[in-house]
Motif scaffolding. Structure first.
Motif, PDB file in Angstrom:
ATOM      1  N   GLY A   1       8.481  24.572   7.481  1.00  0.00           N
ATOM      2  CA  GLY A   1       8.747  25.661   8.414  1.00  0.00           C
ATOM      3  C   GLY A   1       7.514  26.241   9.076  1.00  0.00           C
ATOM      4  N   HIS A   2       6.318  25.778   8.691  1.00  0.00           N
ATOM      5  CA  HIS A   2       5.064  26.213   9.310  1.00  0.00           C
ATOM      6  C   HIS A   2       4.730  25.239  10.441  1.00  0.00           C
ATOM      7  CE1 HIS A   2       4.638  28.762   5.804  1.00  0.00           C
ATOM      8  NE2 HIS A   2       4.516  27.713   4.997  1.00  0.00           N
ATOM      9  N   GLN A   3       4.386  25.770  11.594  1.00  0.00           N
ATOM     10  CA  GLN A   3       4.056  24.928  12.750  1.00  0.00           C
ATOM     11  C   GLN A   3       2.593  25.133  13.133  1.00  0.00           C
ATOM     12  OE1 GLN A   3       6.813  26.423  15.639  1.00  0.00           O
ATOM     13  NE2 GLN A   3       8.498  25.176  14.866  1.00  0.00           N
ATOM     14  N   VAL A   4       1.918  24.004  13.454  1.00  0.00           N
ATOM     15  CA  VAL A   4       0.528  24.070  13.914  1.00  0.00           C
ATOM     16  C   VAL A   4       0.339  23.110  15.073  1.00  0.00           C
ATOM     17  CG1 VAL A   4      -0.458  24.806  11.716  1.00  0.00           C
ATOM     18  CG2 VAL A   4      -0.204  22.384  12.181  1.00  0.00           C
ATOM     19  N   LYS A   5      -0.602  23.458  15.965  1.00  0.00           N
ATOM     20  CA  LYS A   5      -0.916  22.573  17.088  1.00  0.00           C
ATOM     21  C   LYS A   5      -2.335  22.816  17.570  1.00  0.00           C
ATOM     22  CE  LYS A   5       0.584  25.316  21.028  1.00  0.00           C
ATOM     23  NZ  LYS A   5       1.371  25.320  22.246  1.00  0.00           N
ATOM     24  N   ILE A   6      -2.876  21.795  18.237  1.00  0.00           N
ATOM     25  CA  ILE A   6      -4.191  21.917  18.872  1.00  0.00           C
ATOM     26  C   ILE A   6      -3.956  22.626  20.208  1.00  0.00           C
ATOM     27  CG2 ILE A   6      -6.187  20.689  19.814  1.00  0.00           C
ATOM     28  CD1 ILE A   6      -5.850  20.300  16.796  1.00  0.00           C
ATOM     29  N   SER A   7      -4.623  23.749  20.411  1.00  0.00           N
ATOM     30  CA  SER A   7      -4.374  24.547  21.611  1.00  0.00           C
ATOM     31  C   SER A   7      -5.419  24.360  22.703  1.00  0.00           C
ATOM     32  CB  SER A   7      -4.284  26.026  21.246  1.00  0.00           C
ATOM     33  OG  SER A   7      -5.470  26.452  20.598  1.00  0.00           O
ATOM     34  N   LYS A   8      -6.659  23.965  22.331  1.00  0.00           N
ATOM     35  CA  LYS A   8      -7.710  23.897  23.354  1.00  0.00           C
ATOM     36  C   LYS A   8      -8.899  23.093  22.836  1.00  0.00           C
ATOM     37  CE  LYS A   8     -10.754  27.357  24.316  1.00  0.00           C
ATOM     38  NZ  LYS A   8     -11.188  28.700  24.672  1.00  0.00           N
ATOM     39  N   MET A   9      -9.530  22.368  23.741  1.00  0.00           N
ATOM     40  CA  MET A   9     -10.807  21.746  23.388  1.00  0.00           C
ATOM     41  C   MET A   9     -11.908  22.723  23.812  1.00  0.00           C
ATOM     42  SD  MET A   9     -12.653  18.105  24.192  1.00  0.00           S
ATOM     43  CE  MET A   9     -13.039  18.442  25.895  1.00  0.00           C
ATOM     44  N   ASP A  10     -12.738  23.097  22.872  1.00  0.00           N
ATOM     45  CA  ASP A  10     -13.802  24.056  23.147  1.00  0.00           C
ATOM     46  C   ASP A  10     -15.115  23.388  23.529  1.00  0.00           C
ATOM     47  OD1 ASP A  10     -12.144  26.285  22.397  1.00  0.00           O
ATOM     48  OD2 ASP A  10     -12.450  25.681  20.310  1.00  0.00           O
ATOM     49  N   GLU A  11     -15.351  22.185  22.984  1.00  0.00           N
ATOM     50  CA  GLU A  11     -16.636  21.532  23.228  1.00  0.00           C
ATOM     51  C   GLU A  11     -16.530  20.024  23.029  1.00  0.00           C
ATOM     52  OE1 GLU A  11     -20.821  21.533  20.876  1.00  0.00           O
ATOM     53  OE2 GLU A  11     -19.995  23.506  21.347  1.00  0.00           O
ATOM     54  N   CYS A  12     -17.198  19.302  23.904  1.00  0.00           N
ATOM     55  CA  CYS A  12     -17.357  17.848  23.767  1.00  0.00           C
ATOM     56  C   CYS A  12     -18.747  17.525  24.296  1.00  0.00           C
ATOM     57  CB  CYS A  12     -16.286  17.093  24.553  1.00  0.00           C
ATOM     58  SG  CYS A  12     -16.502  15.290  24.525  1.00  0.00           S
ATOM     59  N   THR A  13     -19.677  17.269  23.373  1.00  0.00           N
ATOM     60  CA  THR A  13     -21.052  16.970  23.765  1.00  0.00           C
ATOM     61  C   THR A  13     -21.493  15.677  23.096  1.00  0.00           C
ATOM     62  OG1 THR A  13     -21.917  18.288  21.931  1.00  0.00           O
ATOM     63  CG2 THR A  13     -21.685  19.402  24.061  1.00  0.00           C
ATOM     64  N   GLY A  14     -22.474  15.046  23.669  1.00  0.00           N
ATOM     65  CA  GLY A  14     -23.017  13.829  23.086  1.00  0.00           C
ATOM     66  C   GLY A  14     -23.225  12.760  24.133  1.00  0.00           C
ATOM     67  N   ASP A  15     -23.132  11.513  23.689  1.00  0.00           N
ATOM     68  CA  ASP A  15     -23.356  10.370  24.565  1.00  0.00           C
ATOM     69  C   ASP A  15     -22.143   9.444  24.523  1.00  0.00           C
ATOM     70  OD1 ASP A  15     -26.114  11.000  25.196  1.00  0.00           O
ATOM     71  OD2 ASP A  15     -26.547  10.479  23.117  1.00  0.00           O
ATOM     72  N   VAL A  16     -21.750   8.972  25.705  1.00  0.00           N
ATOM     73  CA  VAL A  16     -20.653   8.010  25.808  1.00  0.00           C
ATOM     74  C   VAL A  16     -21.038   7.012  26.892  1.00  0.00           C
ATOM     75  CG1 VAL A  16     -18.204   7.639  26.315  1.00  0.00           C
ATOM     76  CG2 VAL A  16     -18.935   9.749  25.172  1.00  0.00           C
TER      77      VAL A  16
END
Length: 168
Positions: free
Chosen positions: A38-53
Motif C-alpha cells: 500500500g506504500h507508493q514511491v516514484k522518481i520525481s525529478k533528476m537533479d544532477e547528471c555530470t561526468g563524461d559520456v
C-alpha cells in the motif's frame, strides 16, 4: 575515391554525448514507480547528471566510454496517506559497471519509523528498476550515436589510385 576523413575507420573518433545522456537519464528514469504493502514511491525529478559520456570508434569498432554521477529526487505516499520524499545519489554509472554493482545512496527527509520503511521500499524495489535502465544505456547510446563516428563500408568509396613514383 577513399574517405579522407577516416580511411577504413582506422583512426580514433569520438563524440561527446553528455547532453543526450542527461535527456536519456531523465526520460528513462523519472517517472519509474513501484508499490509495496500500500506504500507508493516514484522518481520525481533528476537533479544532477555530470561526468563524461562518449561514443568512440577505433580500428573499425564502436565503443562507449562513460562515467556519470546521477542524483534524483523521489517522493512517495505511505498507506496511511503520509507524504514522504528524499533523494537517490548514484555516484557512478560507468561503461564497466555491471547491473548488480550500482551503488544507491538513498536518503529520506525528516526520518522516522514510517519514513524509513518507505525509504527501504525505494532501496529494495525502486532502485532495481533504475538499474535496468542504466544497463540499457550503452546499447541505446551506440544505437543513437554510432553512425556519427563510424563510416559504413558502402559509404567508404573506392580506394584512391596509387601514385606512380616520379623519375629522378
Amino acid at each position: 575515391m577513399s574517405n579522407w576523413k577516416n580511411v577504413n575507420n582506422w583512426h580514433w573518433v569520438n563524440k561527446n554525448c553528455l547532453v543526450w545522456a542527461q535527456t536519456y537519464f531523465t526520460d528513462k528514469v523519472v517517472g519509474l514507480e513501484t508499490e509495496k504493502d500500500g506504500h507508493q514511491v516514484k522518481i520525481s525529478k533528476m537533479d544532477e547528471c555530470t561526468g563524461d559520456v562518449e561514443v568512440c570508434q577505433r580500428k573499425g569498432k564502436i565503443i562507449t566510454i562513460y562515467d556519470v554521477n546521477l542524483k534524483y529526487s523521489w517522493e512517495g505516499v505511505a498507506s496511511d496517506g503520509t507524504k514522504v520524499s528524499g533523494t537517490i545519489h548514484i555516484p557512478e554509472v560507468a561503461h564497466d559497471t555491471e547491473i548488480d554493482e550500482y551503488v544507491f545512496e538513498v536518503t529520506v527527509k525528516e526520518e522516522d519509523t514510517l519514513k524509513r520503511t518507505i525509504r527501504d521500499i525505494v532501496k529494495r524495489h525502486l532502485t532495481p528498476l533504475m538499474s535496468k535502465q542504466f544497463d540499457m544505456f550503452s546499447k541505446d547510446l551506440i544505437s543513437h550515436h554510432g553512425s556519427d563516428v563510424y563510416i559504413q563500408a558502402d559509404q567508404l568509396g573506392t580506394p584512391a589510385p596509387l601514385r606512380q613514383p616520379t623519375p629522378l
